[in-house]
Motif scaffolding. Structure first.
Motif, PDB file in Angstrom:
ATOM      1  N   PRO A 216       0.856  -1.190   0.000  1.00  0.00           N
ATOM      2  CA  PRO A 216       0.000   0.000   0.000  1.00  0.00           C
ATOM      3  C   PRO A 216       0.883   1.227   0.000  1.00  0.00           C
ATOM      4  N   GLY A 217       0.270   2.396  -0.148  1.00  0.00           N
ATOM      5  CA  GLY A 217       1.027   3.634  -0.017  1.00  0.00           C
ATOM      6  C   GLY A 217       1.024   4.061   1.442  1.00  0.00           C
ATOM      7  N   TRP A 218       0.796   5.321   1.672  1.00  0.00           N
ATOM      8  CA  TRP A 218       0.721   5.823   3.043  1.00  0.00           C
ATOM      9  C   TRP A 218      -0.638   5.424   3.581  1.00  0.00           C
ATOM     10  N   LEU A 219      -0.657   4.354   4.359  1.00  0.00           N
ATOM     11  CA  LEU A 219      -1.906   3.694   4.730  1.00  0.00           C
ATOM     12  C   LEU A 219      -2.561   4.340   5.943  1.00  0.00           C
ATOM     13  N   ARG A 220      -3.847   4.646   5.810  1.00  0.00           N
ATOM     14  CA  ARG A 220      -4.608   5.161   6.933  1.00  0.00           C
ATOM     15  C   ARG A 220      -5.149   3.990   7.760  1.00  0.00           C
ATOM     16  N   ALA A 246      -2.039  14.202   2.818  1.00  0.00           N
ATOM     17  CA  ALA A 246      -3.171  14.255   1.887  1.00  0.00           C
ATOM     18  C   ALA A 246      -3.096  13.181   0.816  1.00  0.00           C
ATOM     19  N   VAL A 247      -1.942  12.539   0.650  1.00  0.00           N
ATOM     20  CA  VAL A 247      -1.813  11.473  -0.344  1.00  0.00           C
ATOM     21  C   VAL A 247      -2.133  10.104   0.258  1.00  0.00           C
ATOM     22  N   ALA A 248      -2.511  10.088   1.535  1.00  0.00           N
ATOM     23  CA  ALA A 248      -2.778   8.820   2.216  1.00  0.00           C
ATOM     24  C   ALA A 248      -3.960   8.087   1.592  1.00  0.00           C
ATOM     25  N   GLU A 249      -3.973   6.773   1.795  1.00  0.00           N
ATOM     26  CA  GLU A 249      -5.035   5.932   1.246  1.00  0.00           C
ATOM     27  C   GLU A 249      -5.651   5.077   2.336  1.00  0.00           C
ATOM     28  N   SER A 250      -6.898   4.687   2.145  1.00  0.00           N
ATOM     29  CA  SER A 250      -7.571   3.827   3.112  1.00  0.00           C
ATOM     30  C   SER A 250      -7.234   2.365   2.821  1.00  0.00           C
ATOM     31  N   ALA A 296       0.810   7.188  -3.729  1.00  0.00           N
ATOM     32  CA  ALA A 296       1.697   7.675  -2.674  1.00  0.00           C
ATOM     33  C   ALA A 296       3.159   7.502  -3.023  1.00  0.00           C
ATOM     34  N   TRP A 297       3.520   6.361  -3.594  1.00  0.00           N
ATOM     35  CA  TRP A 297       4.939   6.134  -3.884  1.00  0.00           C
ATOM     36  C   TRP A 297       5.425   7.053  -4.997  1.00  0.00           C
ATOM     37  N   GLY A 298       4.564   7.322  -5.964  1.00  0.00           N
ATOM     38  CA  GLY A 298       4.935   8.286  -7.003  1.00  0.00           C
ATOM     39  C   GLY A 298       5.197   9.656  -6.410  1.00  0.00           C
ATOM     40  N   PHE A 299       4.331  10.053  -5.471  1.00  0.00           N
ATOM     41  CA  PHE A 299       4.496  11.357  -4.823  1.00  0.00           C
ATOM     42  C   PHE A 299       5.755  11.394  -3.959  1.00  0.00           C
ATOM     43  N   GLU A 304      11.262  13.937  -3.379  1.00  0.00           N
ATOM     44  CA  GLU A 304      12.682  13.885  -3.054  1.00  0.00           C
ATOM     45  C   GLU A 304      13.511  14.825  -3.925  1.00  0.00           C
ATOM     46  N   THR A 305      13.055  15.042  -5.148  1.00  0.00           N
ATOM     47  CA  THR A 305      13.807  15.902  -6.073  1.00  0.00           C
ATOM     48  C   THR A 305      13.102  17.209  -6.380  1.00  0.00           C
ATOM     49  N   ASP A 306      11.827  17.299  -5.978  1.00  0.00           N
ATOM     50  CA  ASP A 306      11.063  18.512  -6.267  1.00  0.00           C
ATOM     51  C   ASP A 306      10.203  18.858  -5.063  1.00  0.00           C
ATOM     52  N   GLU A 307      10.679  19.776  -4.246  1.00  0.00           N
ATOM     53  CA  GLU A 307       9.948  20.158  -3.038  1.00  0.00           C
ATOM     54  C   GLU A 307       8.575  20.753  -3.353  1.00  0.00           C
ATOM     55  N   ALA A 308       8.425  21.223  -4.580  1.00  0.00           N
ATOM     56  CA  ALA A 308       7.155  21.828  -4.977  1.00  0.00           C
ATOM     57  C   ALA A 308       6.147  20.808  -5.498  1.00  0.00           C
ATOM     58  N   ALA A 309       6.537  19.538  -5.513  1.00  0.00           N
ATOM     59  CA  ALA A 309       5.615  18.499  -5.995  1.00  0.00           C
ATOM     60  C   ALA A 309       4.303  18.575  -5.220  1.00  0.00           C
ATOM     61  N   SER A 310       3.209  18.524  -5.948  1.00  0.00           N
ATOM     62  CA  SER A 310       1.894  18.702  -5.333  1.00  0.00           C
ATOM     63  C   SER A 310       1.166  17.377  -5.156  1.00  0.00           C
ATOM     64  N   VAL A 311       0.581  17.192  -3.994  1.00  0.00           N
ATOM     65  CA  VAL A 311      -0.223  16.031  -3.743  1.00  0.00           C
ATOM     66  C   VAL A 311      -1.353  15.915  -4.761  1.00  0.00           C
TER      67      VAL A 311
END
Length: 315
Positions: A216-220, A246-250, A296-299, A304-311
């Motif tokens: 899973p990604g960032w699991l809630r 905000a990128v978390a998943e259930s 989540a893993w894509g984000f 890591e390389t782009d602090e401006a990456a948006s959720v």
């Protein structure tokens, strides 16, 4: 190659399938069990916390009996079997029961873990700073349990062609290969299932079976929600303090990934590979419980390389 793009696989797509979710008390395991049930499967759910006994995790409010009831309520048949997957005799008795009652096993999900409290205690510590007993316990819970369960259950899984074994872990092979995960014990515990899926894929393929690692990604999970002081209903409040949440998943999301894999007649194309819930959502066309499709893993990699990456670009 056949690719399913339907939003769901239908309420009866897994009717008649027999599944074992090892470690289904809470979190990903519970989400997986319930979604297999929603697809019509019979699901044996195991764990150490029951209504009479609480495991070392210390969370008495989540039990395997409750998980089994949720599976049944979703449309399947849930069967709770208290099992300590470090006890070989208990695991063999579990498999013998499934064989005796059903005569087959179609899906095995190795989700046993229960070591979050050990990770917190050893977060960011060197090998000599982590309590050795705690470190070795992580490996017992996250690796030895999976090996014992597979050794006992795979013969039944392979009795009929098409058996599916899923190793649940934390992190994709791509991510984990170049990043150190918290401490050496946790790193080993979460990389081992990826390698197990690769090796077991070789062994199962000879008999028409498939093995994959899935994260899973960032699991809630229940524990994660408690950590942030929120519930599944108001979880977005936590993102006000930690925007990346905000990128978390259930748990529904990874559950739908497993149900989609189990229903895919061409699932052997994934054999031996490391997969994520977000990747499977793109492949099979399902969404999380709220209709979103988080990656989540894509984000995490992009951040890591782009602090401006948006959720917003990964949900």
């Amino acid at each position: 190659m056949t690719t399913q793009k339907n939003e769901t696989n239908g309420p009866r797509s897994l009717r008649g399938r027999i599944c074992l979710v090892a470690g289904a008390t809470r979190g990903a395991g519970r989400g997986i069990a319930v979604q297999l049930g929603a697809a019509g499967a019979t699901v044996y759910v195991t764990g150490r916390t029951t209504r009479e006994r609480t495991s070392e995790v210390g969370r008495s409010t989540e039990t395997i009996e409750e998980t089994a009831e949720l599976v049944t309520a979703a449309g399947g048949e849930g069967i709770a079997v208290p099992t300590d997957h470090l006890e070989v005799a208990q695991v063999r008795a579990l498999v013998d029961r499934i064989d005796r009652e059903r005569g087959r096993l179609d899906v095995l999900v190795n989700d046993v873990w229960g070591g979050e409290h050990l990770v917190v205690a050893g977060f960011g510590k060197k090998i000599w700073e982590v309590g050795l007993a705690d470190g070795l316990r992580m490996l017992e819970l996250g690796v030895k349990t999976h090996l014992i369960t597979s050794a006992a259950a795979v013969p039944l899984l392979l009795r009929h062609p098409g058996g599916l074994l899923i190793e649940i872990t934390d992190g994709t092979q791509e991510y984990n290969a170049t990043r150190y995960r918290e401490n050496v014990f946790y790193d080993l515990a979460k990389n081992a299932p990826i390698r197990m899926a690769f090796g077991l894929g070789k062994e199962l393929a000879e008999a028409g079976g498939t093995a994959v690692a899935l994260t899973p990604g960032w699991l809630r999970s229940e524990q994660m929600l408690d950590h942030f002081g929120v519930t599944e209903e108001n979880w977005r409040d936590a993102a006000e303090k930690l925007p990346d949440f905000a990128v978390a998943e259930s748990p529904v999301y990874v559950g739908r990934a497993v149900a989609a894999l189990a229903a895919d007649p061409d699932r052997a194309r994934w054999n031996g590979r490391s997969l994520s819930s977000g990747q499977m959502a793109r492949e099979y066309g399902f969404s999380d419980a709220d209709g979103s499709r988080p990656d989540a893993w894509g984000f995490i990699i992009a951040k890591e390389t782009d602090e401006a990456a948006s959720v917003d670009d990964y949900r």
